[in-house]
Motif scaffolding. Sequence first.
Motif, PDB file in Angstrom:
ATOM      1  N   ILE B 125      28.142  45.070  60.981  1.00 12.35           N
ATOM      2  CA  ILE B 125      27.629  46.401  61.328  1.00 12.35           C
ATOM      3  C   ILE B 125      28.534  47.478  60.740  1.00 12.35           C
ATOM      4  O   ILE B 125      28.049  48.494  60.215  1.00 12.35           O
ATOM      5  CB  ILE B 125      27.513  46.553  62.860  1.00 12.35           C
ATOM      6  N   GLY B 126      29.841  47.247  60.790  1.00 17.54           N
ATOM      7  CA  GLY B 126      30.788  48.224  60.254  1.00 17.54           C
ATOM      8  C   GLY B 126      30.555  48.470  58.767  1.00 17.54           C
ATOM      9  O   GLY B 126      30.537  49.616  58.309  1.00 17.54           O
ATOM     10  N   VAL B 127      30.353  47.391  58.006  1.00 17.29           N
ATOM     11  CA  VAL B 127      30.094  47.543  56.575  1.00 17.29           C
ATOM     12  C   VAL B 127      28.767  48.265  56.360  1.00 17.29           C
ATOM     13  O   VAL B 127      28.661  49.171  55.529  1.00 17.29           O
ATOM     14  CB  VAL B 127      30.088  46.162  55.867  1.00 17.29           C
ATOM     15  N   GLY B 128      27.768  47.888  57.152  1.00 14.68           N
ATOM     16  CA  GLY B 128      26.462  48.555  57.052  1.00 14.68           C
ATOM     17  C   GLY B 128      26.599  50.055  57.245  1.00 14.68           C
ATOM     18  O   GLY B 128      26.079  50.853  56.450  1.00 14.68           O
ATOM     19  N   LEU B 129      27.335  50.452  58.290  1.00 14.17           N
ATOM     20  CA  LEU B 129      27.476  51.887  58.557  1.00 14.17           C
ATOM     21  C   LEU B 129      28.308  52.571  57.480  1.00 14.17           C
ATOM     22  O   LEU B 129      28.057  53.735  57.134  1.00 14.17           O
ATOM     23  CB  LEU B 129      28.093  52.115  59.939  1.00 14.17           C
ATOM     24  N   ALA B 130      29.290  51.853  56.936  1.00 12.23           N
ATOM     25  CA  ALA B 130      30.092  52.442  55.853  1.00 12.23           C
ATOM     26  C   ALA B 130      29.203  52.710  54.635  1.00 12.23           C
ATOM     27  O   ALA B 130      29.309  53.763  53.998  1.00 12.23           O
ATOM     28  CB  ALA B 130      31.242  51.519  55.480  1.00 12.23           C
ATOM     29  N   MET B 131      28.300  51.769  54.340  1.00  8.35           N
ATOM     30  CA  MET B 131      27.397  51.967  53.197  1.00  8.35           C
ATOM     31  C   MET B 131      26.441  53.118  53.475  1.00  8.35           C
ATOM     32  O   MET B 131      26.090  53.890  52.581  1.00  8.35           O
ATOM     33  CB  MET B 131      26.597  50.687  52.913  1.00  8.35           C
ATOM     34  N   LEU B 132      26.042  53.212  54.749  1.00  7.37           N
ATOM     35  CA  LEU B 132      25.169  54.312  55.149  1.00  7.37           C
ATOM     36  C   LEU B 132      25.880  55.649  54.937  1.00  7.37           C
ATOM     37  O   LEU B 132      25.316  56.594  54.383  1.00  7.37           O
ATOM     38  CB  LEU B 132      24.785  54.128  56.620  1.00  7.37           C
ATOM     39  N   MET B 133      27.166  55.715  55.347  1.00  9.38           N
ATOM     40  CA  MET B 133      27.951  56.942  55.146  1.00  9.38           C
ATOM     41  C   MET B 133      27.993  57.303  53.672  1.00  9.38           C
ATOM     42  O   MET B 133      27.934  58.466  53.289  1.00  9.38           O
ATOM     43  CB  MET B 133      29.410  56.710  55.586  1.00  9.38           C
ATOM     44  N   ASN B 134      28.111  56.270  52.847  1.00  6.93           N
ATOM     45  CA  ASN B 134      28.240  56.469  51.417  1.00  6.93           C
ATOM     46  C   ASN B 134      26.921  56.913  50.793  1.00  6.93           C
ATOM     47  O   ASN B 134      26.900  57.562  49.752  1.00  6.93           O
ATOM     48  CB  ASN B 134      28.716  55.166  50.774  1.00  6.93           C
TER      49      ASN B 134
END
Lengths: 286, 333
Positions: B125-134
């Motif tokens: 989930i953390g990676v998913g949200l980081a990609m979303l931020m990006n």
Amino acid sequence: MATATTAPAAAFRPGRLLATAAAIVVALIWVFPVYWMVNSSLLPNVILTSATPRFVPTGFIDNYVAVIKSGGFLNALGTSLLVTLIAVAACLLFAFCAALAISRYKFKGRTSFVLTILFIQMLPAEGLFVAQYKLLSSADLLNNAGGLAVLYTAAVVPFTIWMLRGFVAGVPADLEEAAMVDGCSRGQAFFRITFPLLAPGLVASGVYAFLQAWNEFTIALVIMQKENSHTLPLWLRSFLMQSNSRATDWGQVMAASTLVAVPVIIFFLIVQGRLTSGLVAGAVKG
Amino acid sequence: MSEDTDAKVRPEPAAKSRQHAGAVAEPDEVLSPAPTAPRRRRVTWTPYVLLVPAVVILLAALAYPVGWQLVTSTQQFGLAQQFHVPPDFVGAANYLTLLADPQVWTVVARSLAFCLVNAILTVLIGVGLAMLMNAVGRLPRLILQIALLLAWAMPVVASMTVFVWLFNWHTGVVNWLLTRLGFDYVNHNWLASPLSFYFVATVIVVWMSVPFVSFSVYAGLTQISGEVLEAAQLDGAGGWRRFANITLPMIRPVLMIVLLLQIIWDLRVFTQIKLLQDAGAPIASTDLLGTYIYRLGVASSDFGMAAAMSVFVLILTILVSAPYVRSLIKEDN
């Protein structure tokens, strides 16, 4: 990602729109518990226990008044402040000396010291609290703010050394030497040149130590069992448990949680950037 | 610091310039009172003196307890010892008892499963949200970051009271919402069965841990140059291939460290489980390592067994932490 840079700015991008919507929805989900805490703290219990929840607070502050008047809060606040201040002061002083040693001097045992520091940082409180309980009980320091502060200092010192080490290494030794060439003693050079440059690092480490000690629950639960020696997290727990035996006054419990959380959130926002970079130091460079 | 006085003794210009010349390499040696003596011989005590306070407190508050634990784990320790009866040496008996106890293995297996599920979910989930931020513009990114920061900053105990209130069987907003969505969750008790207890615990742990992962990974993502991704796109690489062949390898170091830290942290999860148990869950069927030791040591005063169990947890943690420490050391050099 790359689409954003290649496509013309004005073009309609459904993918990007979807991502924006997703970001907002996730943000709402993540912030909801924090919002719900503040919202519930500002509502009377009659509304909180009714069949439909109310999503907008009424500005009802009686919960806060009741919590502060309940007595335990101010006492726990005092204990928490005392323990935290002792721990932060000791931790900063000890860690600063150690950071100076490992980043300014080459000496035998330096590497093994750094290695030990890193490993100690990983020791779980859950694997040690029984022994620490026995230690303090044999020193007659159970339910004593000083005893708890000693354990907190030891728990936080390793990471603080690691964090400060980076800051000390960032101030070039040449600066100090140059000041000494200009006639400063070593002590003067240190306090006039190096120390001011280290201030941001000391503040960041101090706030980090503060947060650790202020929020700590496990060791305090074992060491501070008497009710009048409770720290804030323990007080919050017993406040919840006491109100469990009656019908829980969730408004008051949420007001209590908000009172505990707000100073922490403010301090946390100050050091957040350094925390992330400290923990994953350098990993990005690959 | 003894060096202070040494520095003051030598005001002559010659000595000063000598000090300056050697300063960069060995600041401690440069200040030696006899600059004519061979430099490398002299052992300076300053760094050792500087280490004394930290070492003393670590020895007293951490090393001594670890030692006590090792000794006590070989002793028969019980209620009688509370009244100053000296404990008997029993060798490895405590360890053997633990190893033979199916309850212990259940707790260990549960903890490992809980730890792995939580760590992996958190990182995904953390990676998913980081990609979303990006992927989004500045404003939505800022909104998402502020929301995550607030969750990250919440003190554990305060978050726990909020989640206990959210999942409250009678007036909790989760049951209300699920009922409104058409499921029958009226007065559903989330903490009664172990599986839904762990579900709630997982929601809480993931909620609290994701922000750290997202911010770390996002910092890694911003280091990847857009040109590389663009070039790959021009060469016909689809979104998935760009992620698997460019993004993932570039954020791999951050991912490994973050995953390790999550495993270490989730293995020692205590506060969340303890406070959920306080809120009315059955205790024996929801214990993880931390709460199990707590029950052995604090609630039933069986220090020998608690110490043996703690030693076990310490060894487990050290084994898991070793790669993390190694990579930090590599960074340091």
